[in-house]
Structure formats: structure tokens, C-alpha cells
Design a protein around this motif. Structure first.
Motif, mmCIF file in Angstrom:
data_model
loop_
_atom_site.group_PDB
_atom_site.id
_atom_site.type_symbol
_atom_site.label_atom_id
_atom_site.label_comp_id
_atom_site.label_asym_id
_atom_site.label_seq_id
_atom_site.Cartn_x
_atom_site.Cartn_y
_atom_site.Cartn_z
ATOM 1 N N LEU A 1 0.832 -1.209 0.000
ATOM 2 C CA LEU A 1 0.000 0.000 0.000
ATOM 3 C C LEU A 1 0.866 1.260 0.000
ATOM 4 C CD1 LEU A 1 -2.849 -1.134 2.422
ATOM 5 C CD2 LEU A 1 -2.964 -0.928 -0.080
ATOM 6 N N THR A 2 2.006 1.197 0.671
ATOM 7 C CA THR A 2 2.949 2.324 0.638
ATOM 8 C C THR A 2 3.489 2.514 -0.780
ATOM 9 O OG1 THR A 2 3.565 1.988 2.947
ATOM 10 C CG2 THR A 2 5.139 3.193 1.573
ATOM 11 N N ILE A 3 3.850 1.414 -1.434
ATOM 12 C CA ILE A 3 4.330 1.489 -2.818
ATOM 13 C C ILE A 3 3.234 2.042 -3.723
ATOM 14 C CG2 ILE A 3 5.070 0.109 -4.812
ATOM 15 C CD1 ILE A 3 6.458 -1.784 -2.749
ATOM 16 N N GLU A 4 2.011 1.602 -3.504
ATOM 17 C CA GLU A 4 0.885 2.098 -4.306
ATOM 18 C C GLU A 4 0.760 3.608 -4.174
ATOM 19 O OE1 GLU A 4 -3.782 0.964 -4.913
ATOM 20 O OE2 GLU A 4 -3.077 1.206 -2.843
ATOM 21 N N GLN A 5 0.801 4.114 -2.945
ATOM 22 C CA GLN A 5 0.696 5.561 -2.717
ATOM 23 C C GLN A 5 1.872 6.308 -3.331
ATOM 24 O OE1 GLN A 5 -1.818 7.427 -1.350
ATOM 25 N NE2 GLN A 5 -2.939 5.505 -1.454
ATOM 26 N N GLY B 1 -0.716 -8.338 -6.016
ATOM 27 C CA GLY B 1 -0.059 -8.547 -4.730
ATOM 28 C C GLY B 1 -0.912 -8.053 -3.575
ATOM 29 N N ILE B 2 -1.517 -6.874 -3.733
ATOM 30 C CA ILE B 2 -2.381 -6.309 -2.688
ATOM 31 C C ILE B 2 -3.564 -7.231 -2.420
ATOM 32 C CG2 ILE B 2 -4.017 -4.433 -2.200
ATOM 33 C CD1 ILE B 2 -1.959 -2.536 -3.589
ATOM 34 N N GLU B 3 -4.220 -7.678 -3.472
ATOM 35 C CA GLU B 3 -5.399 -8.534 -3.290
ATOM 36 C C GLU B 3 -5.017 -9.901 -2.725
ATOM 37 O OE1 GLU B 3 -8.548 -7.582 -3.263
ATOM 38 O OE2 GLU B 3 -7.667 -5.607 -3.639
ATOM 39 N N THR B 4 -3.862 -10.418 -3.122
ATOM 40 C CA THR B 4 -3.390 -11.690 -2.566
ATOM 41 C C THR B 4 -3.180 -11.552 -1.060
ATOM 42 O OG1 THR B 4 -2.336 -12.304 -4.648
ATOM 43 C CG2 THR B 4 -1.528 -13.404 -2.651
ATOM 44 N N GLN B 5 -2.548 -10.468 -0.628
ATOM 45 C CA GLN B 5 -2.319 -10.259 0.807
ATOM 46 C C GLN B 5 -3.644 -10.078 1.546
ATOM 47 O OE1 GLN B 5 0.635 -10.875 2.149
ATOM 48 N NE2 GLN B 5 1.266 -11.259 0.044
ATOM 49 N N ARG B 6 -4.554 -9.309 0.978
ATOM 50 C CA ARG B 6 -5.865 -9.104 1.627
ATOM 51 C C ARG B 6 -6.605 -10.422 1.778
ATOM 52 N NH1 ARG B 6 -7.411 -3.468 -1.419
ATOM 53 N NH2 ARG B 6 -6.519 -2.115 0.179
ATOM 54 N N THR B 7 -6.569 -11.244 0.737
ATOM 55 C CA THR B 7 -7.241 -12.544 0.794
ATOM 56 C C THR B 7 -6.596 -13.422 1.863
ATOM 57 O OG1 THR B 7 -7.880 -12.422 -1.528
ATOM 58 C CG2 THR B 7 -7.779 -14.628 -0.540
ATOM 59 N N ASP C 1 4.076 5.326 -5.782
ATOM 60 C CA ASP C 1 4.374 5.185 -7.207
ATOM 61 C C ASP C 1 3.183 5.339 -8.141
ATOM 62 O OD1 ASP C 1 6.925 4.671 -6.333
ATOM 63 O OD2 ASP C 1 6.852 2.515 -6.725
ATOM 64 N N PHE C 2 1.962 5.183 -7.631
ATOM 65 C CA PHE C 2 0.841 5.139 -8.563
ATOM 66 C C PHE C 2 -0.293 6.107 -8.239
ATOM 67 C CE2 PHE C 2 2.941 0.981 -8.714
ATOM 68 C CZ PHE C 2 3.322 0.996 -10.045
ATOM 69 N N ILE C 3 -0.632 6.266 -6.989
ATOM 70 C CA ILE C 3 -1.772 7.105 -6.639
ATOM 71 C C ILE C 3 -1.459 8.580 -6.823
ATOM 72 C CG2 ILE C 3 -3.357 7.756 -4.775
ATOM 73 C CD1 ILE C 3 -3.793 4.918 -5.937
ATOM 74 N N LYS C 4 -0.237 8.986 -6.510
ATOM 75 C CA LYS C 4 0.121 10.401 -6.582
ATOM 76 C C LYS C 4 0.073 10.934 -8.013
ATOM 77 C CE LYS C 4 4.999 9.630 -7.032
ATOM 78 N NZ LYS C 4 6.150 10.316 -7.318
ATOM 79 N N ASP C 5 0.371 10.073 -8.989
ATOM 80 C CA ASP C 5 0.328 10.483 -10.388
ATOM 81 C C ASP C 5 -1.061 10.197 -10.947
ATOM 82 O OD1 ASP C 5 3.042 11.115 -10.302
ATOM 83 O OD2 ASP C 5 3.626 9.088 -10.877
ATOM 84 N N SER C 6 -1.725 11.234 -11.433
ATOM 85 C CA SER C 6 -3.063 11.012 -11.961
ATOM 86 C C SER C 6 -3.019 10.393 -13.356
ATOM 87 C CB SER C 6 -3.848 12.322 -11.983
ATOM 88 O OG SER C 6 -3.150 13.287 -12.751
ATOM 89 N N VAL C 7 -1.941 10.635 -14.095
ATOM 90 C CA VAL C 7 -1.812 10.079 -15.433
ATOM 91 C C VAL C 7 -0.637 9.093 -15.429
ATOM 92 C CG1 VAL C 7 -1.386 10.585 -17.862
ATOM 93 C CG2 VAL C 7 -2.680 12.209 -16.464
ATOM 94 N N ARG D 1 1.495 3.658 -20.109
ATOM 95 C CA ARG D 1 1.092 2.269 -20.359
ATOM 96 C C ARG D 1 1.893 1.335 -19.450
ATOM 97 N NH1 ARG D 1 2.476 -2.299 -23.241
ATOM 98 N NH2 ARG D 1 0.735 -3.380 -24.240
ATOM 99 N N GLU D 2 3.216 1.535 -19.400
ATOM 100 C CA GLU D 2 4.080 0.711 -18.566
ATOM 101 C C GLU D 2 3.671 0.793 -17.103
ATOM 102 O OE1 GLU D 2 8.808 0.440 -17.293
ATOM 103 O OE2 GLU D 2 8.252 1.600 -19.062
ATOM 104 N N GLN D 3 3.410 2.000 -16.610
ATOM 105 C CA GLN D 3 3.026 2.173 -15.205
ATOM 106 C C GLN D 3 1.672 1.520 -14.915
ATOM 107 O OE1 GLN D 3 3.378 6.454 -15.346
ATOM 108 N NE2 GLN D 3 4.994 6.407 -13.780
ATOM 109 N N GLN D 4 0.739 1.629 -15.854
ATOM 110 C CA GLN D 4 -0.577 1.017 -15.645
ATOM 111 C C GLN D 4 -0.464 -0.505 -15.517
ATOM 112 O OE1 GLN D 4 -3.897 2.456 -18.106
ATOM 113 N NE2 GLN D 4 -2.550 4.154 -18.703
ATOM 114 N N ILE D 5 0.386 -1.109 -16.339
ATOM 115 C CA ILE D 5 0.562 -2.558 -16.274
ATOM 116 C C ILE D 5 1.301 -2.938 -14.990
ATOM 117 C CG2 ILE D 5 1.644 -4.549 -17.397
ATOM 118 C CD1 ILE D 5 1.070 -3.026 -20.092
ATOM 119 N N GLN D 6 2.326 -2.175 -14.625
ATOM 120 C CA GLN D 6 3.036 -2.437 -13.370
ATOM 121 C C GLN D 6 2.080 -2.307 -12.178
ATOM 122 O OE1 GLN D 6 6.181 0.447 -13.704
ATOM 123 N NE2 GLN D 6 7.603 -1.026 -14.619
ATOM 124 N N TYR D 7 1.173 -1.350 -12.256
ATOM 125 C CA TYR D 7 0.199 -1.156 -11.185
ATOM 126 C C TYR D 7 -0.716 -2.380 -11.066
ATOM 127 C CZ TYR D 7 -3.263 1.290 -8.273
ATOM 128 O OH TYR D 7 -4.112 1.665 -7.269
#
Length: 182
Positions: A130-134, A157-163, A136-142, A145-151
Motif C-alpha cells: 500500500l505504501t508502494i501504491e501511494q 499482490g495487494i489482493e493476494t495479501q488481503r485474501t 508510485d501510482f496514486i500520486k500520479d493522476s496520469v 502504459r508501462e506504469q498502468q501494467i506495473q500497477y
């Protein structure tokens, strides 16, 4: 999947020395593929022998043995072919599941404490993701393509941990219920 394909992907993202690659590996690819630094160095040598990568001396004018690895066209072609191969779904190898099966047969043995420890580790991993998400990905609104796939990889990984966390909490609750029925 082989370690070579993981390393080719990582080197295409950023040409690196073996040392830098191994350090980066622990903080990215290492979240879903494990390899020791020694395995990484052996694989780099093998990939170089196959003509998939090229090692250049470091920019320090040869004062160290450090090399920077880059992917060659043959390596790109190998990775492209590998990406398009049909594969079977991921086979789970979860030791805790086998331990619980043994607990069911032999128990009660007190596996709940180990399950609680695993729960804590998965909670820590989720917090890291979740820290990585904030960061590397949430702060940038745009996102590119590479970043979207990496996200998307990070979201898996996030959903696997939550499950896993929910499953562990439910299993711990089951043990409490079973123990109270004694």
C-alpha cells in the motif's frame, strides 16, 4: 518461468550491474519470484554465454570488476517468445495449508500461534504494498502504459495479501470456536 526471463525483464526496465540488479530484485521482482544473489550472478553469466545480454565494464575505468548488463536483441526475442507461450495457472505451494492438514489429523498441536505470526507477516507485506501504491501510482493522476501494467501487478499482490489476511483471521476464529467446544 525461469529466472532468466525475470532478469531480462528487469534489465530491460533498467540496465544494471549485477549488484544493483540483485538489490533492485529484492525490492521489486523479489515480491513474486525468489532468487538468491548467487543465483542471479550465475544466471547472468549463462545469459551472457547465450548471447542474450552483454556486460560492459563499469564507468570507473576498470578500477573494479563491476559490469553493467544490457539486453541484446537475442534477449529481447527470447523474452518476446516467452511472453507469448501458453502457461498453466499458478500452482500454489503454501506450506501453511499442509501444516493445517497435519494439525487436523494430529492435533490439537497449537498451530494457532504460527498462524498468528503468518497473519502479522502478511499484514506487514500488505502495508508495504500500500505504501508502494501511494508512492508510485496514486500520486500520479496520469500513468503511462508501462506504469498502468506495473500497477496491475501490484494490485494482484495487494489482493493476494488481503485474501490471505482474511483467510487467516477466519481460520484463527475457527480455532477459537473449536477450542471452546472442548
Amino acid at each position: 518461468m525461469s529466472l532468466a526471463h525475470v532478469l531480462l525483464t528487469s534489465l530491460l526496465e533498467k540496465p544494471s550491474s549485477g549488484y544493483d540488479l540483485a538489490r533492485r530484485f529484492d525490492k521489486s521482482m523479489g515480491f513474486f519470484w525468489s532468487a538468491t544473489h548467487q543465483q542471479i550472478y550465475r544466471e547472468l553469466k549463462r545469459m551472457e554465454d547465450q548471447g542474450w545480454i552483454h556486460a560492459s565494464p563499469a564507468e570507473d575505468a576498470g578500477k573494479t570488476k563491476k559490469k553493467t548488463y544490457e539486453v541484446l536483441e537475442a534477449g529481447r526475442q527470447e523474452l518476446k517468445q516467452w511472453v507469448l507461450l501458453a502457461t498453466d495457472p499458478y500452482l500454489i505451494r503454501e506450506e501453511m495449508a499442509v501444516r493445517l492438514r497435519a494439525e487436523a489429523i494430529l492435533g490439537p498441536l497449537g498451530i494457532e500461534e504460527e498462524l498468528k505470526r503468518h497473519l502479522k507477516l502478511h499484514e506487514e507485506k500488505l502495508a508495504l504494498y500500500l505504501t508502494i501504491e501511494q508512492r508510485d501510482f496514486i500520486k500520479d493522476s496520469v500513468l503511462s502504459r508501462e506504469q498502468q501494467i506495473q500497477y496491475r501487478v501490484l494490485l494482484l499482490g495487494i489482493e493476494t495479501q488481503r485474501t490471505w489476511i482474511q483467510w487467516a483471521k477466519d481460520t484463527i476464529a475457527l480455532f477459537k470456536k473449536l477450542d471452546s467446544n472442548k
